[in-house]
Design an enzyme around this catalytic site. Structure first.
Site, PDB file in Angstrom:
ATOM      1  N   TYR A  39     -44.211  -6.560  27.960  1.00 38.60           N
ATOM      2  CA  TYR A  39     -42.761  -6.598  28.089  1.00 38.60           C
ATOM      3  C   TYR A  39     -42.037  -6.436  26.754  1.00 38.60           C
ATOM      4  O   TYR A  39     -40.815  -6.391  26.727  1.00 38.60           O
ATOM      5  CB  TYR A  39     -42.330  -7.921  28.735  1.00 38.60           C
ATOM      6  CG  TYR A  39     -42.952  -8.158  30.091  1.00 38.60           C
ATOM      7  CD1 TYR A  39     -42.982  -7.152  31.046  1.00 38.60           C
ATOM      8  CD2 TYR A  39     -43.522  -9.383  30.409  1.00 38.60           C
ATOM      9  CE1 TYR A  39     -43.564  -7.356  32.288  1.00 38.60           C
ATOM     10  CE2 TYR A  39     -44.107  -9.604  31.654  1.00 38.60           C
ATOM     11  CZ  TYR A  39     -44.123  -8.581  32.582  1.00 38.60           C
ATOM     12  OH  TYR A  39     -44.701  -8.791  33.802  1.00 38.60           O
ATOM     13  N   HIS A  40     -42.803  -6.315  25.669  1.00 33.11           N
ATOM     14  CA  HIS A  40     -42.191  -6.290  24.341  1.00 33.11           C
ATOM     15  C   HIS A  40     -41.213  -5.134  24.181  1.00 33.11           C
ATOM     16  O   HIS A  40     -40.120  -5.295  23.618  1.00 33.11           O
ATOM     17  CB  HIS A  40     -43.280  -6.213  23.266  1.00 33.11           C
ATOM     18  CG  HIS A  40     -42.755  -6.250  21.870  1.00 33.11           C
ATOM     19  ND1 HIS A  40     -42.354  -5.123  21.187  1.00 33.11           N
ATOM     20  CD2 HIS A  40     -42.542  -7.295  21.016  1.00 33.11           C
ATOM     21  CE1 HIS A  40     -41.933  -5.455  19.979  1.00 33.11           C
ATOM     22  NE2 HIS A  40     -42.032  -6.762  19.847  1.00 33.11           N
ATOM     23  N   ASP A  41     -41.588  -3.957  24.656  1.00 32.45           N
ATOM     24  CA  ASP A  41     -40.761  -2.772  24.445  1.00 32.45           C
ATOM     25  C   ASP A  41     -40.019  -2.340  25.700  1.00 32.45           C
ATOM     26  O   ASP A  41     -39.479  -1.229  25.757  1.00 32.45           O
ATOM     27  CB  ASP A  41     -41.638  -1.612  23.940  1.00 32.45           C
ATOM     28  CG  ASP A  41     -42.240  -1.910  22.571  1.00 32.45           C
ATOM     29  OD1 ASP A  41     -41.520  -2.463  21.718  1.00 32.45           O
ATOM     30  OD2 ASP A  41     -43.434  -1.613  22.374  1.00 32.45           O
ATOM     31  N   GLU A  42     -39.968  -3.195  26.714  1.00 30.21           N
ATOM     32  CA  GLU A  42     -39.261  -2.852  27.934  1.00 30.21           C
ATOM     33  C   GLU A  42     -37.806  -3.316  27.860  1.00 30.21           C
ATOM     34  O   GLU A  42     -37.500  -4.344  27.261  1.00 30.21           O
ATOM     35  CB  GLU A  42     -39.942  -3.478  29.156  1.00 30.21           C
ATOM     36  CG  GLU A  42     -41.318  -2.883  29.449  1.00 30.21           C
ATOM     37  CD  GLU A  42     -41.841  -3.316  30.802  1.00 30.21           C
ATOM     38  OE1 GLU A  42     -41.113  -3.997  31.536  1.00 30.21           O
ATOM     39  OE2 GLU A  42     -43.005  -2.971  31.111  1.00 30.21           O
TER      40      GLU A  42
END
Length: 268
Positions: A39-42
């Site tokens: 989920y870091h780059d979402e």
């Protein structure tokens, strides 16, 4: 659900009000190689929020501070706790800490009929989309969202908070349960504005933005089990936008049972 971390300063340090980006980075490092790393780059709420290291103020070596990290997913907090237990050196910007103790907490607004007060411990970010500005009589000459300010009245703030919590409900709650906007009544029954302020925050390594934030006390009376879940979700995820930057972190500061008696225990 939340983690309470007891800290002490490893050296004299000035309080760093730009802690947000550094603390967010430390939490993401704790989530490396877990199911939550994806989920870091979402472009979606990651499901965690956190307080400032409190109380704020310059520190001498050995001074104690407290940090709270909240999330609706118990496993996410367990993964963070495991990493912080194994790596007890916690550097937040220019503030060097050691983690002395970690405790899990489960704040709850109470059964139906209970009442209380939720306070934003950190600044609340609410922006009004440009396509909604006309609905509220807000002048917006551009195509950017407008930061909520007191002259905009409570209605747009209330509706944007509810829409934002709907998004978090869709991410972190079972599909068959109703969203906040699907239930009768407002999330809160009282809104007390404490202050508004602008603050520059580093959102990426190369980008700094100035946000217009506000601090609030929200009063509530729990109507039913759905309303209870929605209020507890706000405690877990934070209110408003940019919760992964530590904005919109909420504390349960007062709680009364259905008979109006003070609760014997309130978890922040």
């Amino acid at each position: 659900m939340r983690l309470l971390a007891r800290l002490h300063a490893r050296a004299d340090a000035a309080y760093d009000n730009t802690y947000h980006h550094k603390l967010r980075g430390r939490i993401w490092r704790a989530l490396q190689d877990t199911e939550y790393e994806q989920y870091h780059d979402e472009n979606r709420p990651p499901g965690f929020n956190y307080s400032n290291p409190f109380p704020p103020g310059d520190m001498q070596e050995g001074d104690e501070r407290t940090l709270l990290i909240s999330a609706p997913q118990e496993q996410l907090l367990a993964d963070v706790a495991e990493n912080l237990t194994a790596n007890r050196e916690l550097n937040i910007g220019q503030m060097p800490f050691h983690i002395d103790d970690l405790t899990s907490l489960s704040p709850d607004v109470g059964e139906p009929g209970s009442s209380g007060t939720i306070e934003t411990g950190t600044g609340l970010l609410v922006r009004i989309p440009p396509w909604r500005c006309d609905d509220y009589g807000i002048e917006n000459p551009g195509e950017e969202a407008v930061y909520w300010q007191p002259e905009h009245t409570i209605e747009p703030l209330r509706e944007q908070l509810e829409a934002n919590l709907d998004q978090k409900h869709d991410l972190f709650s079972p599909e068959y349960l109703p969203d906040p906007s699907d239930t009768e009544g407002d999330l809160f029954e009282g809104y007390e504005l404490l202050k508004t302020f602008a603050v520059p925050l580093q959102v990426t390594v190369d980008q700094e933005l100035t946000f217009v934030l506000s601090k609030w006390q929200f009063n509530y009376t729990v109507r039913d089990d759905d309303h209870r879940r929605h209020l507890n979700l706000a405690l877990d995820c934070g209110l408003g936008e940019r919760n992964a930057l530590g904005l919109g972190f909420c504390n349960l500061v007062e709680k009364r049972d259905p008979y109006g008696e003070p609760a014997t225990e309130v978890h922040g």
